[in-house]
Enzyme design. Structure first.
Site, mmCIF file in Angstrom:
data_model
loop_
_atom_site.group_PDB
_atom_site.id
_atom_site.type_symbol
_atom_site.label_atom_id
_atom_site.label_comp_id
_atom_site.label_asym_id
_atom_site.label_seq_id
_atom_site.Cartn_x
_atom_site.Cartn_y
_atom_site.Cartn_z
ATOM 1 C CB CYS A 91 -0.915 0.046 1.285
ATOM 2 S SG CYS A 91 -1.975 -1.299 1.321
ATOM 3 C CG HIS A 114 -3.224 3.324 1.974
ATOM 4 N ND1 HIS A 114 -3.606 2.890 0.824
ATOM 5 C CD2 HIS A 114 -3.286 2.032 2.762
ATOM 6 C CE1 HIS A 114 -4.181 1.701 1.065
ATOM 7 N NE2 HIS A 114 -3.965 1.193 2.066
ATOM 8 C CG ASN A 143 -7.086 -0.627 1.622
ATOM 9 O OD1 ASN A 143 -6.261 -0.444 0.538
ATOM 10 N ND2 ASN A 143 -6.630 -1.001 2.794
#
Lengths: 79, 326
Positions: free
Chosen positions: B124, B248, B282
């Site tokens: 990520c 993120h 996500n």
């Protein structure tokens, strides 16, 4: 710091993190079942308690702190 | 006779992001849909991770397909064509196999021929790692214009009925074009890793993502704001200079915790904080460029705004830098 002071300090953290009225944070209450605090909020409470009381509360120890008195006793013992 | 290597190529004095693009699959997946296949609910998901809906790729839609879409849009946004780009970096951790990589085929399908092309896996944090490398390649003279893509098909590596992961992860791509500038539009990258915490996010039996929710949450909510502050310091800026914070998009509660810590260090109350996870889920390395692109399209951020980016994830790895929004 006395048990009563730790309880008050912890109650203030719980109120700030989870929006639970500090007056409801009494020793016999269970964080999850009585105060409806989820696992991520427990982490936030632990992080703030570490700063406030100068203790380390690792995740595996955190899992054992079911009630408010469990947490107060842990802090008294480890601070 | 002495043999000498010619001196290095002359790089650009500074770099900037020239264009942004993003792509999401068509299929919208609501919390109610997920509640029908696992023990969860709309309210439970909103409370824990802040997601209302996310996008899942079609079964035959690939990481490269999504990367090509986002990359092409970023090129168009920069006012460039394929022949203007000489390097392609794809940040991804969800290619179906380690060979082949995503970057060479992504470049070829966009029409960028025979350029330098490689993948970066920092999970990520991948986009911020790749952006930092792209900027340094341009400053070092190795590249002139670099297409940086973050593309992920996380639904390939998520147990579809595991409520600890299936409600969070999603698919999509984001991209940025990095090119030369007279004055800096991309700050130095602050990056690092915590390999001692490797066991908190990994692939269980090489098949499905597993994460130690509480441990990762604790790490992300306490250790990532300092990385963002390091990135600011490297750029010679203060928290109060930040117009837009784009962490993120891991979990809305992590995003909010990072913003809270930065505000405690002087970031402004009116700093815009990315919450793209609410409608995108996500998407790992895609989340930061996708969020920035969506926010710009909605008018929440404007060209010239100072954005603080910070990625973090498996490894554990993390990276952040300051950029000017193109």
């Amino acid at each position: 710091m006395s048990n009563e002071e730790i309880l008050q300090g912890l109650a203030a953290i719980v109120e700030e993190v989870a929006g639970v009225d500090a007056a409801d944070v009494t020793p016999e209450k269970a964080f999850v079942d009585d105060l409806d605090i989820d696992s991520l909020s427990m982490v936030e409470i632990a992080v703030q308690a570490e700063d406030k009381f100068g203790v380390k509360i690792p995740d595996d120890e955190l899992a054992n702190l079911k009630t408010v008195s469990d947490a107060v006793d842990y802090i008294v013992k480890n601070a | 006779m002495s043999r000498t290597i010619a001196p290095p190529r002359q790089g650009a004095p500074a770099t900037r992001i020239m264009g942004l693009g993003s792509y999401q699959p068509d299929r919208v997946v609501t919390n109610d849909e997920l509640s029908q296949i696992m023990d969860t609910s709309d309210q439970w998901i909103r409370d824990r991770v802040g997601i209302i809906e996310r996008r899942f790729a079609a079964p035959d839609e690939t990481v490269v397909d999504m990367g090509v879409e986002a990359g092409s849009k970023a090129l168009a946004d920069a006012g460039l064509t394929a022949s203007d780009v000489d390097t392609v970096i794809v940040a991804t951790c969800t290619m179906p196999a380690p060979i082949p990589n995503a970057a060479a085929q992504t470049a070829d399908r966009i029409g960028i021929k025979a350029v330098g092309a490689f993948d970066v896996n920092a999970a990520c944090a991948g986009f911020c790692y790749a952006l930092g490398m792209a900027s340094d390649l341009v400053r070092g003279g190795t590249a002139n214009r670099v297409l940086v893509v973050g593309a992920e098909k996380l639904t390939d590596v998520v147990d579809p009925v595991d409520r600890s992961t299936a409600i969070i992860f999603a698919d999509g791509a984001g991209a940025a074009v990095v090119g030369p500038a007279d004055t800096p539009g991309i700050g130095p990258v602050a990056w690092g890793s915590a390999g001692d915490l490797v066991d908190t996010i990994y692939m269980r039996e090489h098949k499905y993502i597993y994460q130690e929710g509480q441990s990762v949450f604790r790490w992300a909510t306490t250790q990532i704001a300092p990385v963002a502050l390091d990135a600011l310091a490297l750029a010679g800026l203060e928290p109060s200079d930040v117009d837009v914070l784009v962490p993120h998009q891991a979990n809305l509660r992590i995003v909010e915790a990072i913003a809270k810590r930065l505000r405690a260090k002087g970031a402004r109350e009116d700093m815009v904080v990315a919450d793209d996870i609410v409608y995108s889920g996500n998407t790992s390395s895609a989340s930061i460029p996708m969020a920035l692109d969506h926010m710009r399209a909605k008018g929440q951020v404007r060209s010239g705004d100072l954005a603080l980016l910070v990625g973090f994830g498996a490894g554990l790895s993390y990276a952040g830098q300051v950029v000017l929004v193109p």
